[in-house]
Design a protein around this motif. Structure first.
Motif, PDB file in Angstrom:
ATOM      1  N   SER A  46       0.835  -1.209   0.000  1.00  0.00           N
ATOM      2  CA  SER A  46       0.000   0.000   0.000  1.00  0.00           C
ATOM      3  C   SER A  46       0.864   1.252   0.000  1.00  0.00           C
ATOM      4  CB  SER A  46      -0.946  -0.002   1.202  1.00  0.00           C
ATOM      5  OG  SER A  46      -0.204  -0.086   2.414  1.00  0.00           O
ATOM      6  N   ASP A  48       1.438   3.275  -2.461  1.00  0.00           N
ATOM      7  CA  ASP A  48       0.964   4.273  -3.434  1.00  0.00           C
ATOM      8  C   ASP A  48       1.974   4.549  -4.540  1.00  0.00           C
ATOM      9  OD1 ASP A  48      -1.540   4.589  -2.276  1.00  0.00           O
ATOM     10  OD2 ASP A  48      -0.815   6.109  -0.873  1.00  0.00           O
ATOM     11  N   GLU A  53       4.854  -1.298  -5.301  1.00  0.00           N
ATOM     12  CA  GLU A  53       3.811  -2.286  -5.050  1.00  0.00           C
ATOM     13  C   GLU A  53       4.001  -3.522  -5.926  1.00  0.00           C
ATOM     14  OE1 GLU A  53       0.443   1.023  -3.777  1.00  0.00           O
ATOM     15  OE2 GLU A  53       0.254  -0.041  -5.674  1.00  0.00           O
ATOM     16  N   ASP A  79      -4.872  -2.155   5.184  1.00  0.00           N
ATOM     17  CA  ASP A  79      -5.922  -1.417   4.492  1.00  0.00           C
ATOM     18  C   ASP A  79      -6.470  -2.268   3.349  1.00  0.00           C
ATOM     19  OD1 ASP A  79      -3.990  -1.352   2.521  1.00  0.00           O
ATOM     20  OD2 ASP A  79      -3.553   0.781   2.731  1.00  0.00           O
ATOM     21  N   ASN A  80      -7.457  -1.721   2.634  1.00  0.00           N
ATOM     22  CA  ASN A  80      -8.119  -2.503   1.588  1.00  0.00           C
ATOM     23  C   ASN A  80      -7.167  -2.908   0.472  1.00  0.00           C
ATOM     24  OD1 ASN A  80     -10.623  -2.568   2.804  1.00  0.00           O
ATOM     25  ND2 ASN A  80     -11.330  -0.694   1.833  1.00  0.00           N
ATOM     26  N   LYS A  81      -6.232  -2.021   0.126  1.00  0.00           N
ATOM     27  CA  LYS A  81      -5.292  -2.342  -0.947  1.00  0.00           C
ATOM     28  C   LYS A  81      -4.407  -3.525  -0.552  1.00  0.00           C
ATOM     29  CE  LYS A  81      -3.346   0.975  -3.390  1.00  0.00           C
ATOM     30  NZ  LYS A  81      -2.421   2.060  -3.822  1.00  0.00           N
ATOM     31  N   THR A  82      -3.938  -3.525   0.692  1.00  0.00           N
ATOM     32  CA  THR A  82      -3.120  -4.633   1.184  1.00  0.00           C
ATOM     33  C   THR A  82      -3.908  -5.936   1.151  1.00  0.00           C
ATOM     34  OG1 THR A  82      -1.879  -3.147   2.635  1.00  0.00           O
ATOM     35  CG2 THR A  82      -1.802  -5.492   3.169  1.00  0.00           C
ATOM     36  N   ARG A  83      -5.177  -5.868   1.503  1.00  0.00           N
ATOM     37  CA  ARG A  83      -6.008  -7.077   1.511  1.00  0.00           C
ATOM     38  C   ARG A  83      -6.260  -7.596   0.102  1.00  0.00           C
ATOM     39  NH1 ARG A  83     -10.024  -4.189   5.830  1.00  0.00           N
ATOM     40  NH2 ARG A  83      -8.846  -4.706   7.710  1.00  0.00           N
ATOM     41  N   ILE A  84      -6.544  -6.685  -0.830  1.00  0.00           N
ATOM     42  CA  ILE A  84      -6.802  -7.100  -2.213  1.00  0.00           C
ATOM     43  C   ILE A  84      -5.551  -7.727  -2.821  1.00  0.00           C
ATOM     44  CG2 ILE A  84      -7.300  -6.246  -4.545  1.00  0.00           C
ATOM     45  CD1 ILE A  84      -9.099  -4.115  -3.144  1.00  0.00           C
ATOM     46  N   TYR A  85      -4.419  -7.044  -2.672  1.00  0.00           N
ATOM     47  CA  TYR A  85      -3.167  -7.588  -3.194  1.00  0.00           C
ATOM     48  C   TYR A  85      -2.812  -8.894  -2.493  1.00  0.00           C
ATOM     49  CZ  TYR A  85      -2.025  -3.326  -5.848  1.00  0.00           C
ATOM     50  OH  TYR A  85      -2.015  -2.300  -6.739  1.00  0.00           O
TER      51      TYR A  85
END
Length: 200
Positions: A46, A48, A53, A79-85
């Motif tokens: 995450s 950015d 990334e 955060d959501n980005k970490t979870r999605i990745y």
């Protein structure tokens, strides 16, 4: 008898080498340094910065099984980005990630349970034997396991049909109920789509 200076120096060198070898062995065996690097790459998911990334995704995917549990642990705090990745990386790692994902269906953290369930659904048929094993043993939250199997749907049917023939009557009945749930869910989905198309 007093030791000579040369003997004392030799003993010190031997002690130094022993400590060094011990430390090097711990490092290469996956000690705290390895865990720290894994955590750094998880945090970089995450950042950015797309290049950072992408590099983190590549490193964690190539790391394979040792990265699985730290990624799952990050679902509760990231955060959501970490979870999605993270979910994507676990799917790319594949089979080694499945048992920890199934175990995490019993997590106290709601987000962890949800993301792990969705990740297993994305893996599809390869996850089914592990889910059925957990269901038969009852060592994970069986309700969550059942929900994941129903969401996997048709790819789970062959293994469920085999499980419905199990000599364990409770397990066989659960497998049969899941088969019916998958068919009912598919029929409900089809009827909803037809109604939507008719109304359009």
């Amino acid at each position: 008898m007093r030791r000579s200076p040369a003997l004392k120096a030799g003993a010190l060198i031997l002690l130094f080498l022993t400590v060094c070898i011990s430390g090097c062995t711990q490092s290469t065996a996956g000690g705290d340094d390895t865990g720290g690097v894994t955590d750094q790459h998880i945090q970089a998911l995450s950042s950015d910065d797309p290049d950072t990334e992408l590099a983190a995704i590549t490193w964690l995917t190539q790391a394979g099984e040792p990265a699985v549990q730290p990624i799952i642990d990050s679902f509760a705090t990231g955060d959501n980005k970490t979870r999605i990745y993270g979910a994507f990386i676990l799917q790319e790692i594949g089979a080694p990630a499945i048992p920890p994902l199934v175990a995490a269906l019993d997590s106290e953290d709601t987000d962890t349970r949800s993301i792990c369930g969705t990740t297993l659904v994305g893996m599809g048929a390869p996850a089914v034997p592990y889910l059925l094993d957990a269901l038969e043993r009852g060592d994970s939250d069986t309700q969550n396991v059942k929900q994941v199997l129903v969401r996997i749907g048709e790819p789970a049917l062959p293994a469920l049909q085999a499980a419905a023939l199990s000599p364990n009557p409770t397990f066989a009945a659960e497998a049969d109920a899941l088969i019916k749930s998958i068919y009912f869910t598919a029929k409900f989905r089809e009827d909803t789509q037809n109604m939507t198309a008719a109304a359009a």
